[in-house]
Design an enzyme around this catalytic site. Structure first.
Site, PDB file in Angstrom:
ATOM      1  N   ASN A 104       0.826  -1.169   0.027  1.00  0.00           N
ATOM      2  CA  ASN A 104       0.098   0.127  -0.089  1.00  0.00           C
ATOM      3  C   ASN A 104       1.074   1.211  -0.047  1.00  0.00           C
ATOM      4  O   ASN A 104       1.465   1.498   0.956  1.00  0.00           O
ATOM      5  CB  ASN A 104      -0.741  -0.055   1.040  1.00  0.00           C
ATOM      6  CG  ASN A 104      -2.055   1.076   1.192  1.00  0.00           C
ATOM      7  OD1 ASN A 104      -2.539   0.963   2.490  1.00  0.00           O
ATOM      8  ND2 ASN A 104      -2.371   1.676   0.264  1.00  0.00           N
ATOM      9  N   ASN A 111      -6.268  10.831  -0.238  1.00  0.00           N
ATOM     10  CA  ASN A 111      -6.243   9.733  -1.043  1.00  0.00           C
ATOM     11  C   ASN A 111      -5.770  10.145  -2.509  1.00  0.00           C
ATOM     12  O   ASN A 111      -5.731  11.237  -2.766  1.00  0.00           O
ATOM     13  CB  ASN A 111      -7.949   9.327  -1.355  1.00  0.00           C
ATOM     14  CG  ASN A 111      -8.448   8.704  -0.301  1.00  0.00           C
ATOM     15  OD1 ASN A 111      -7.784   7.654   0.624  1.00  0.00           O
ATOM     16  ND2 ASN A 111      -9.705   9.128   0.153  1.00  0.00           N
ATOM     17  N   CYS A 113      -5.493   5.953   7.948  1.00  0.00           N
ATOM     18  CA  CYS A 113      -4.813   4.767   6.963  1.00  0.00           C
ATOM     19  C   CYS A 113      -3.743   4.032   7.930  1.00  0.00           C
ATOM     20  O   CYS A 113      -2.735   4.467   8.253  1.00  0.00           O
ATOM     21  CB  CYS A 113      -4.230   5.577   5.738  1.00  0.00           C
ATOM     22  SG  CYS A 113      -3.170   4.262   4.742  1.00  0.00           S
ATOM     23  N   GLY A 114      -4.412   2.773   8.269  1.00  0.00           N
ATOM     24  CA  GLY A 114      -3.530   1.789   9.122  1.00  0.00           C
ATOM     25  C   GLY A 114      -2.144   1.516   8.556  1.00  0.00           C
ATOM     26  O   GLY A 114      -1.095   1.786   9.324  1.00  0.00           O
ATOM     27  N   GLU A 174     -10.646   0.506  -2.354  1.00  0.00           N
ATOM     28  CA  GLU A 174     -10.643   1.510  -1.304  1.00  0.00           C
ATOM     29  C   GLU A 174     -11.524   2.910  -1.955  1.00  0.00           C
ATOM     30  O   GLU A 174     -11.101   3.194  -3.239  1.00  0.00           O
ATOM     31  CB  GLU A 174      -9.244   2.047  -0.913  1.00  0.00           C
ATOM     32  CG  GLU A 174      -8.499   0.998  -0.054  1.00  0.00           C
ATOM     33  CD  GLU A 174      -7.339   1.507   0.643  1.00  0.00           C
ATOM     34  OE1 GLU A 174      -7.413   2.793   1.197  1.00  0.00           O
ATOM     35  OE2 GLU A 174      -5.975   1.196   0.432  1.00  0.00           O
ATOM     36  N   CYS A 185      -4.720  -2.752   2.890  1.00  0.00           N
ATOM     37  CA  CYS A 185      -5.523  -1.478   3.385  1.00  0.00           C
ATOM     38  C   CYS A 185      -5.494  -2.007   4.933  1.00  0.00           C
ATOM     39  O   CYS A 185      -5.991  -2.904   5.384  1.00  0.00           O
ATOM     40  CB  CYS A 185      -6.940  -1.484   3.124  1.00  0.00           C
ATOM     41  SG  CYS A 185      -7.876  -0.322   3.989  1.00  0.00           S
TER      42      CYS A 185
END
Length: 331
Positions: A39, A100, A109-110, A259, A268
């Protein structure tokens, strides 16, 4: 035998002077490329708040052909300089301003928080041996520490993700969920469960990995009722349980995700937490509290605590430092 002749000054090569580094010029933006289980993000050090990070600039930086390429842009900035920072993030020194790829603002956002922490460490703003890093986000404070990798190699970071909520309550579990989801490539409408991890998710459980492969996530899944703020959609296949070396029962999932504002991504982090929380809720009290979630870009670990809080652990990698010609981006 004639002794070899010493070289004369005319034949001795003069040392080549070192080429000076080019001076920074106007129009160049220093960025770093990083990823967490693929990611990927464009990171910007804007701790003094001087950068005008417009939606258009975010889109250009994230463009995979004409820009740097990424699922989003992460701006590191002093929390006191962020007007819309929530009150419970004001205790942090540094704020993760996440956008984004389409330029829209995201709450959290992890994977991005872990990469943010690795970036802060690189910049000398955080020493993991001195204690956790407290990160401000639009979903509140997130606390990051280093941790031992479950798979692969480090560095791995663990993030306190806050409380995980089921907006429709446990009553939705009896019906299989609180939403109906149509996914291109799958012929049957599936139930989805809404999960709040500081940002919105809809989790859909599939029975077979073949269904996961057939799903076409180049098209956004159709979720009904339509979420007011949009939603991330996770397609999940439970893979059973295993016992770790310390005797902990660990569940395992395979996941793909669409997403909002991006499309399908390789991973994600908040989605992995949402997926684990949904499967555990459906599984009941006997379901594991620790889950390994396999995504196309790797594996992360989710720990769901009895108090409703979650932790997310996984790798964070910085792969390049780049100077971007902003004028060329906007030409």
């Amino acid at each position: 035998m004639t002794a070899p002749t010493a070289p004369t000054s005319a034949t001795t090569a003069a040392p080549t002077p070192a080429t000076p580094a080019p001076e920074p010029r106007a129009g160049l933006l220093a960025v770093t490329k990083g990823h967490g289980t693929q990611n990927d993000f464009v990171l910007v050090d804007d701790r003094s708040g001087d950068l005008d990070l417009t939606p258009g600039l975010v889109q250009l930086l994230c463009d995979r052909r004409a820009g740097v390429g990424g699922d989003g842009v992460i701006r590191l900035v002093a929390t006191v300089l962020v007007p819309d920072a929530p009150d419970d993030a004001r205790s942090s020194t540094w704020f993760m301003d996440y956008r984004n790829a389409d330029g829209s603002t995201a709450q959290m956002c992890g994977n991005g928080v872990r990469v943010f922490a690795r970036y802060a460490q690189r910049l000398g703003l955080w020493d993991p041996t001195a204690g956790p890093l407290v990160v401000g986000t639009r979903a509140g404070v997130r606390t990051v520490t280093t941790t031992t990798p479950d798979v692969g190699h480090g560095p791995w970071f663990s993030v306190g993700m806050g409380t995980v909520l089921l907006p429709a309550g446990t009553a939705a579990l009896a019906d299989g969920g609180d939403a109906q989801v149509d996914v291109t490539g799958l012929t049957v409408t599936r139930p989805g469960l809404s999960v709040d991890v500081g940002n919105p998710h809809t989790v859909v459980v599939l029975a077979q990995e073949a269904d996961l492969e057939r799903a076409d996530l180049t098209v956004a899944p159709d979720v009904r009722p339509v979420p007011v703020d949009g939603t991330n959609v996770e397609l999940v296949v439970p893979l059973g349980e295993q016992v770790s070396a310390d005797g902990t029962v660990v569940g395992r999932l395979r996941m793909r995700v669409h997403e909002r504002g991006v499309g399908e991504t390789r991973s994600c982090g908040t989605g992995a937490v949402a997926a684990a929380a949904a499967v555990r809720a459906w599984g009941g009290a006997q379901a594991p509290g620790v889950w390994l979630v396999d995504v196309p870009g790797g594996t992360v670990r989710v720990t769901l605590r009895p108090d409703g809080h979650a932790e997310l652990a996984g790798p964070a990698v910085l792969v390049a430092d780049v100077r971007v010609d902003v004028d060329a981006l906007t030409a």
